[in-house]
Design an enzyme around this catalytic site. Structure first.
Site, PDB file in Angstrom:
ATOM      1  NE  ARG A  57      -3.534  -2.274   2.788  1.00 35.94           N
ATOM      2  CZ  ARG A  57      -3.227  -3.408   3.402  1.00 35.94           C
ATOM      3  NH1 ARG A  57      -2.020  -3.574   3.940  1.00 35.94           N
ATOM      4  NH2 ARG A  57      -4.115  -4.384   3.483  1.00 35.94           N
ATOM      5  CG  HIS A  78      -6.293  -8.503   1.203  1.00 38.33           C
ATOM      6  ND1 HIS A  78      -6.569  -8.788  -0.125  1.00 38.33           N
ATOM      7  CD2 HIS A  78      -6.087  -7.162   1.271  1.00 38.33           C
ATOM      8  CE1 HIS A  78      -6.533  -7.663  -0.819  1.00 38.33           C
ATOM      9  NE2 HIS A  78      -6.238  -6.671  -0.003  1.00 38.33           N
ATOM     10  CE1 TYR A  80      -6.973  -6.020  -6.857  1.00 39.08           C
ATOM     11  CE2 TYR A  80      -6.940  -7.377  -4.879  1.00 39.08           C
ATOM     12  CZ  TYR A  80      -6.796  -6.147  -5.484  1.00 39.08           C
ATOM     13  OH  TYR A  80      -6.486  -5.038  -4.740  1.00 39.08           O
ATOM     14  NE  ARG A 140      -3.047  -3.262  -1.505  1.00 36.01           N
ATOM     15  CZ  ARG A 140      -2.644  -4.157  -0.602  1.00 36.01           C
ATOM     16  NH1 ARG A 140      -1.357  -4.438  -0.498  1.00 36.01           N
ATOM     17  NH2 ARG A 140      -3.498  -4.771   0.190  1.00 36.01           N
ATOM     18  CG  HIS A 190      -4.640   1.422  -3.825  1.00 29.51           C
ATOM     19  ND1 HIS A 190      -3.830   1.151  -2.739  1.00 29.51           N
ATOM     20  CD2 HIS A 190      -5.673   0.530  -3.741  1.00 29.51           C
ATOM     21  CE1 HIS A 190      -4.341   0.166  -2.033  1.00 29.51           C
ATOM     22  NE2 HIS A 190      -5.456  -0.237  -2.617  1.00 29.51           N
ATOM     23  CE  LYS A 216      -6.163  -0.852   4.937  1.00 27.85           C
ATOM     24  NZ  LYS A 216      -7.494  -1.059   4.313  1.00 27.85           N
TER      25      LYS A 216
END
Length: 333
Positions: free
Chosen positions: A193, A309, A318, A286, A283, A217
């Site tokens: 990210r 994730h 995706y 990515r 982004h 995150k």
């Protein structure tokens, strides 16, 4: 349910004291909110818990301080905006122990009516997710008695992510300067990210082992192998920072000692030189990383781990992009 309505303004309250304890059951007459207050008082009197029950208005500042200390600055800003902008206006004078799905449903209806039909299901879901996170924190820190209820989200279909072709990526990389080429390389060849790229320090780059230690995150770390092309881009940057005594791999070009916080100017310059006029965001590299890996036949679980994730369902978006490209290819026959 520990509280069940059995007649108009009459509720049966059921309190379990565990497998070995005695079940307490009594009838309460009054409103549902009064019944929930009676339940909390009864639990305290029975010694079931030493927890207290606070208004959400009282809990919010302490929760936000926890977010400020343990989550990213962006997450803190977003949650603060949602809590003070929407959540407290509706839930502020409630105790978490008095909230049920009916009350949450009223909040959804109110927000949808306020927006006059605009498509903001995702925004409302984010607000409810923030409410749930605050509720969980309150429960874990003895600010309420009951665990959070499971909140049903509004239907929302996430749009397919925009991606670049391999040729477009290579054109942009070719026309970027070494500093921004390394930044963009981290996005595309490692799937990081943008904020993860900005947070990189030289100690996070292991040139001998050829991997990057990325902090994602929630402070979760993951190891991302370094492709040969990315190694070539980063090796010089790491050496340069060490010679200059900088910790940040990508220091700010304006504020000495600070990390970079934007790469758009460098990206736009590379696009102009490459002759690419379509809208491109950092982004998208990515997104392209994940899509191109799927198109190359790599398994979804590996891509999930590389992207950082938590849920594989997040990565599955995706698969739709890759499948649609295959459909387009067949349709051109």
């Amino acid at each position: 349910m520990s509280i069940r309505q059995i007649a108009d303004k009459k509720f049966q309250i059921d309190i379990s004291q565990g497998r070995t304890g005695k079940r307490i059951r009594f009838v309460f007459e009054g409103s549902e909110e009064e019944a929930r207050i009676a339940e909390v008082k009864a639990k305290k009197q029975l010694g079931k818990t030493a927890r207290d029950s606070h208004l959400i208005n009282e809990i919010a500042p302490d929760y936000l301080e926890h977010v400020r200390l343990h989550q990213s600055a962006r997450t803190y800003r977003d949650k603060k905006r949602m809590i003070y902008g929407q959540i407290l206006g509706f839930f502020g004078n409630y105790h978490f122990d008095f909230i049920n799905n009916t009350i949450v449903g009223s909040y959804k209806t109110k927000r949808l009516e306020e927006t006059k039909g605009r498509k903001i299901h995702r925004q409302i879901n984010l607000e409810l997710l923030t409410l749930s996170a605050m509720w969980k924190w309150a429960y874990e820190n003895n600010r309420c008695v009951d665990e959070p209820v499971k909140i049903q989200k509004l239907p929302y279909r996430r749009p397919e992510p925009d991606t670049l072709t391999r040729a477009e990526v290579q054109k942009i990389l070719k026309h970027a300067n070494p500093f921004h080429r390394a930044m963009i390389g981290c996005l595309y060849y490692a799937g990081l990210r943008m904020n993860e790229v900005f947070d990189l320090e030289t100690r996070h780059i292991n040139l001998d082992g050829r991997f990057i230690r990325a902090k994602g995150k929630g402070g979760y770390e993951r190891l991302v192998p370094m492709a040969d092309k990315l190694y070539e881009m980063l090796a010089g940057q790491v050496e340069c920072r060490r010679l200059c005594g900088f910790n940040h791999l990508f220091p700010s070009l304006r504020n000495a000692g600070a990390k970079a916080t934007d790469m758009r100017r460098g990206l736009w310059g590379a696009m102009k030189r490459a002759g690419i006029k379509k809208r491109v965001t950092p982004h998208m590299f990515r997104h392209s990383f994940a899509t191109h890996m799927l198109e190359a036949g790599k398994d979804l679980r590996t891509i999930q781990e590389l992207l950082g994730h938590k849920e594989v369902s997040t990565t599955q978006i995706y698969t739709h992009v890759a499948l649609n490209r295959k459909k387009d290819a067949i349709g051109s026959l």
